[in-house]
Design a protein around this motif. Structure first.
Motif, PDB file in Angstrom:
ATOM      1  N   GLU A   1     -17.358 -30.049 -33.321  1.00  0.00           N
ATOM      2  CA  GLU A   1     -17.511 -30.164 -34.765  1.00  0.00           C
ATOM      3  C   GLU A   1     -18.498 -31.290 -35.091  1.00  0.00           C
ATOM      4  N   VAL A   2     -19.225 -31.144 -36.177  1.00  0.00           N
ATOM      5  CA  VAL A   2     -20.153 -32.188 -36.589  1.00  0.00           C
ATOM      6  C   VAL A   2     -19.361 -33.455 -36.903  1.00  0.00           C
ATOM      7  N   PRO A   3     -19.661 -34.562 -36.239  1.00  0.00           N
ATOM      8  CA  PRO A   3     -18.876 -35.786 -36.471  1.00  0.00           C
ATOM      9  C   PRO A   3     -19.081 -36.315 -37.882  1.00  0.00           C
ATOM     10  N   GLY A   4     -18.035 -36.929 -38.412  1.00  0.00           N
ATOM     11  CA  GLY A   4     -18.126 -37.464 -39.766  1.00  0.00           C
ATOM     12  C   GLY A   4     -18.230 -38.972 -39.814  1.00  0.00           C
ATOM     13  N   ILE A   5     -17.958 -39.632 -38.680  1.00  0.00           N
ATOM     14  CA  ILE A   5     -17.988 -41.095 -38.632  1.00  0.00           C
ATOM     15  C   ILE A   5     -19.005 -41.527 -37.588  1.00  0.00           C
ATOM     16  N   PRO A   6     -20.107 -42.129 -38.003  1.00  0.00           N
ATOM     17  CA  PRO A   6     -21.141 -42.524 -37.036  1.00  0.00           C
ATOM     18  C   PRO A   6     -20.755 -43.773 -36.252  1.00  0.00           C
ATOM     19  N   GLU A   7     -21.414 -43.919 -35.121  1.00  0.00           N
ATOM     20  CA  GLU A   7     -21.242 -45.111 -34.289  1.00  0.00           C
ATOM     21  C   GLU A   7     -22.068 -46.253 -34.883  1.00  0.00           C
ATOM     22  N   THR A   8     -21.460 -47.410 -35.062  1.00  0.00           N
ATOM     23  CA  THR A   8     -22.171 -48.555 -35.630  1.00  0.00           C
ATOM     24  C   THR A   8     -22.319 -49.665 -34.595  1.00  0.00           C
ATOM     25  N   GLU A   9     -22.842 -50.809 -35.044  1.00  0.00           N
ATOM     26  CA  GLU A   9     -23.142 -51.897 -34.113  1.00  0.00           C
ATOM     27  C   GLU A   9     -21.918 -52.690 -33.665  1.00  0.00           C
ATOM     28  N   TYR A  10     -20.748 -52.387 -34.233  1.00  0.00           N
ATOM     29  CA  TYR A  10     -19.580 -53.218 -33.948  1.00  0.00           C
ATOM     30  C   TYR A  10     -18.952 -52.938 -32.583  1.00  0.00           C
ATOM     31  N   VAL A  11     -19.054 -51.703 -32.123  1.00  0.00           N
ATOM     32  CA  VAL A  11     -18.508 -51.351 -30.810  1.00  0.00           C
ATOM     33  C   VAL A  11     -19.480 -50.424 -30.094  1.00  0.00           C
ATOM     34  N   ASN A  12     -19.315 -50.293 -28.784  1.00  0.00           N
ATOM     35  CA  ASN A  12     -20.196 -49.396 -28.039  1.00  0.00           C
ATOM     36  C   ASN A  12     -19.728 -47.939 -28.164  1.00  0.00           C
ATOM     37  N   MET A  13     -20.539 -47.025 -27.639  1.00  0.00           N
ATOM     38  CA  MET A  13     -20.267 -45.597 -27.834  1.00  0.00           C
ATOM     39  C   MET A  13     -18.958 -45.160 -27.186  1.00  0.00           C
ATOM     40  N   TYR A  14     -18.539 -45.827 -26.098  1.00  0.00           N
ATOM     41  CA  TYR A  14     -17.305 -45.444 -25.421  1.00  0.00           C
ATOM     42  C   TYR A  14     -16.074 -45.843 -26.242  1.00  0.00           C
ATOM     43  N   VAL A  15     -16.109 -47.021 -26.828  1.00  0.00           N
ATOM     44  CA  VAL A  15     -15.006 -47.445 -27.694  1.00  0.00           C
ATOM     45  C   VAL A  15     -14.950 -46.547 -28.923  1.00  0.00           C
ATOM     46  N   HIS A  16     -16.124 -46.268 -29.485  1.00  0.00           N
ATOM     47  CA  HIS A  16     -16.184 -45.390 -30.661  1.00  0.00           C
ATOM     48  C   HIS A  16     -15.612 -44.009 -30.330  1.00  0.00           C
TER      49      HIS A  16
END
Length: 328
Positions: free
Chosen positions: A118-133
């Protein structure tokens, strides 16, 4: 007048819906493919060099017999060559490939092309890395993708431990990337191979399908050489596109490691190598034969996210995305 308008709206909504059709769709029974083994492929010969006691992954191949005539990106011969290449690439790691079967059959053409998640609704930001996100907001299979895998994958006791290479014509992977400032855009990638890794899907993917890998393009020499090995790497190392000093991302073009988009085939070890070799050896998709019995590695403890306790200290705590404008 207001009551009449409300009644009219209710009638319009009801006339646009079909309760019987909706009920049928909600109880839709997915027809399973009738598969047969490809007699021209000698499984015993492929597996003749397997060593007892060596870490092993089980791999099965599903190749539709009724692909569109205009589709030439993957042939069965190319699939087999790419698997042999993967066997060679993984050989230095002490991990071998056990080819369980190669099967063909008529697949519902509706499943030739799928959107993976599904198209994600919450983007990855600078606060955590992609794995935590991804742990907080894991990818979700589309209903269409679930139907396709239900149709294609034969129910077996070892489904969740088996890796399935499935040829499809198009598999689209949507994700969000920063465009500028506080703006994100949805990007959909037409994949040549997609591994549906647990670092991305974690507990959201049904266990019977967690071994799925789709293959859609082996036409170029570089794809023929490395695509299957690269996608197997995602599955069994459970890492994204990363290598030594190159941080993970959805698309990372560079040479060196197997897990980058490039010509590299290295699977490094130790903290400097991002523990790729060690994570490979811990994979729940691997086993050893002891006294004629498969002794599987321990399974994931929390669904298989990157920081799953299964990996202990074999993880890296990356920072978030640096390209995001901090002055938004």
């Amino acid at each position: 007048m207001q009551n009449f308008t409300l009644l009219l709206l209710i009638l319009m909504v009801y006339s646009c819906s079909d309760p019987i059709k909706e009920a049928k769709e909600s109880n839709k029974i997915t027809e399973r493919v009738v598969w047969k083994k490809v007699d021209t492929i000698d499984i015993r010969s492929f597996n003749k060099d397997l060593e007892v006691g060596k870490l092993t992954m089980d791999v099965g191949v599903y190749f539709p017999s009724n692909l569109d005539t205009a589709f030439h990106k993957v042939t069965l011969a190319q699939m087999m060559e790419s698997i042999r290449n993967a066997k060679e690439i993984f050989q230095p790691t002490g991990v071998q490939i056990n080819l369980l079967f190669v099967k063909t059959g008529e697949v519902n053409p509706e499943y030739f092309s799928i959107q993976a998640n599904e198209v994600p609704g919450i983007p990855e930001t600078e606060y955590v890395n992609m794995y935590v996100h991804a742990k907080r907001h894991p990818s979700q299979l589309t209903g269409h993708a679930k139907e396709a895998f239900t149709s294609i994958i034969e129910p077996e006791e070892s489904n969740e431990r088996t890796i399935y290479l499935i040829t499809l014509q198009d598999v689209f992977f949507p994700f969000m990337e920063v465009s500028e400032g506080r703006n994100w855009t949805v990007k959909s990638v037409r994949t040549g191979g997609l591994s549906f890794p647990t670092y991305s899907y974690s507990n959201t993917i049904p266990s019977a399908y967690r071994g799925v890998i789709t293959i859609s393009n082996l036409a170029r020499p570089d794809r023929l050489r490395g695509t299957v090995a690269h996608e197997l790497g995602h599955k069994v190392m459970n890492v994204s596109h990363e290598y030594k000093s190159t941080d993970p991302g959805h698309e990372v073009f560079a040479d060196g490691g197997l897990m980058l988009y490039g010509d590299g085939e290295d699977i490094p070890s130790g903290k400097e190598g991002r523990w790729h070799l060690e994570r490979l050896h811990l994979s729940p998709f691997l086993y050893r034969i002891e006294d004629g019995t498969k002794i599987w590695n321990s399974d994931y403890k929390e669904g298989g996210h990157y920081y799953d306790p299964l990996y202990g200290e074999k993880v890296i705590y990356f920072s978030g995305k640096e390209e995001i404008d901090t002055n938004w």
